[in-house]
Design an enzyme around this catalytic site. Structure first.
Site, PDB file in Angstrom:
ATOM      1  N   ASP A   1       0.847  -1.198   0.000  1.00 36.28           N
ATOM      2  CA  ASP A   1       0.000   0.000   0.000  1.00 36.28           C
ATOM      3  C   ASP A   1       0.884   1.251   0.000  1.00 36.28           C
ATOM      4  O   ASP A   1       2.042   1.197   0.429  1.00 36.28           O
ATOM      5  CB  ASP A   1      -0.885   0.027   1.250  1.00 36.28           C
TER       6      ASP A   1
HETATM    7  N1  URA Z   1      -1.076  -6.015   3.957  1.00 34.80           N
HETATM    8  C1  URA Z   1      -1.608  -4.769   3.937  1.00 34.80           C
HETATM    9  O1  URA Z   1      -2.646  -4.527   4.517  1.00 34.80           O
HETATM   10  N2  URA Z   1      -0.966  -3.817   3.249  1.00 34.80           N
HETATM   11  C2  URA Z   1       0.215  -4.008   2.610  1.00 34.80           C
HETATM   12  O2  URA Z   1       0.771  -3.084   2.016  1.00 34.80           O
HETATM   13  C3  URA Z   1       0.757  -5.306   2.646  1.00 34.80           C
HETATM   14  C4  URA Z   1       0.094  -6.296   3.329  1.00 34.80           C
END
Ligand code: URA
Length: 238
Positions: free
Chosen positions: A106
């Protein structure tokens, strides 16, 4: 390896269109093995070829395998919408080579991100069947105890997932930090798992993939490097 003309070699390494690579060579911006080369048809065995473009040294690589310590506020998408793309942290040659992240983090997640232009590698690393364990450290919005760990290990129900999803491992580091290991790479998986367990993820960082540990790579946030043989072996659990 079969010999290739210098314009083809440069193009394969991300120096632009064939026309652009020819112009670089004819403009005397390229040296090979320390010698200037101005004929774009000059042929070389690309294997291990050392060359410079604008005085910057390069080594021919059939594919590139990279690790980046991703900072917050960068998007893994090829067409980012709200923040710069992670590719802006890399030399532009890698964009030309269509280097892409292996799975996505993310925009606000930091840490270990692999990138490559080798489709087989990307597929193998990200395919759910590969069960590549990924270690995350989450900062929790609510103070937690081992009830949270037990919930994550038992499995939590995520919307749109038919069966509960369990962490491979979960360890409370202190009341507001948990280390959590997952094998899948579902959308927002860690954040959704923590929310499903009644907490909230305030910050997230990925610290390990397979046997590759960010802490051992000596990369500051925003820094990248090529994965070497040793790293690739670590990734595969050696
Ligand atoms: N899980 C998440 O919620 N976000 C990420 O970026 C990676 C794994």
């Amino acid at each position: 390896m079969k010999k290739l003309s210098l314009d083809r070699i440069l193009q394969s390494q991300g120096f632009g269109t064939r026309k652009g690579c020819r112009a670089l060579i004819e403009d005397s911006e390229v040296t090979v093995g320390g010698e200037p080369v101005t004929k774009f048809k000059a042929e070389f065995d690309p294997e291990g070829l050392e060359f410079t473009v604008f005085d910057e040294p390069w080594i021919y690589r059939q594919h590139v395998y990279l690790v980046l310590n991703k900072p917050a506020n960068y998007e893994c998408s090829r067409k980012p919408s709200h923040h710069p793309g992670v590719h802006t942290l890399l030399p532009e040659q890698f964009t030309w080579r269509e280097v892409q992240p292996v799975g996505r983090l993310d925009h606000d997640t930091t840490g270990l991100l692999l990138l490559s232009d080798d489709g087989d590698f990307i597929h193998a690393q990200s395919h759910p069947k590969h069960h590549q364990p990924k270690v995350y450290v989450a900062t929790l919005a609510e103070a937690a105890d081992n009830t949270l760990v037990a919930q994550l290990l038992a499995g939590v129900k995520l919307i749109d997932e038919p069966a509960p999803i369990a962490a491979q491992r979960a360890v409370l580091l202190d009341t507001n930090h948990i280390e959590i290991v997952i094998a899948e790479g579902k959308y927002h998986q860690v954040k959704r798992m923590l929310a499903a367990a009644g907490n909230h993820c305030a910050a997230l960082t990925r610290s390990e993939i397979g046997g590759l540990k960010l802490a051992e790579l000596d990369l500051a946030e925003g820094e990248w490097r090529y994965l070497d043989e040793h790293d690739l072996a670590r990734l595969n659990g050696a």
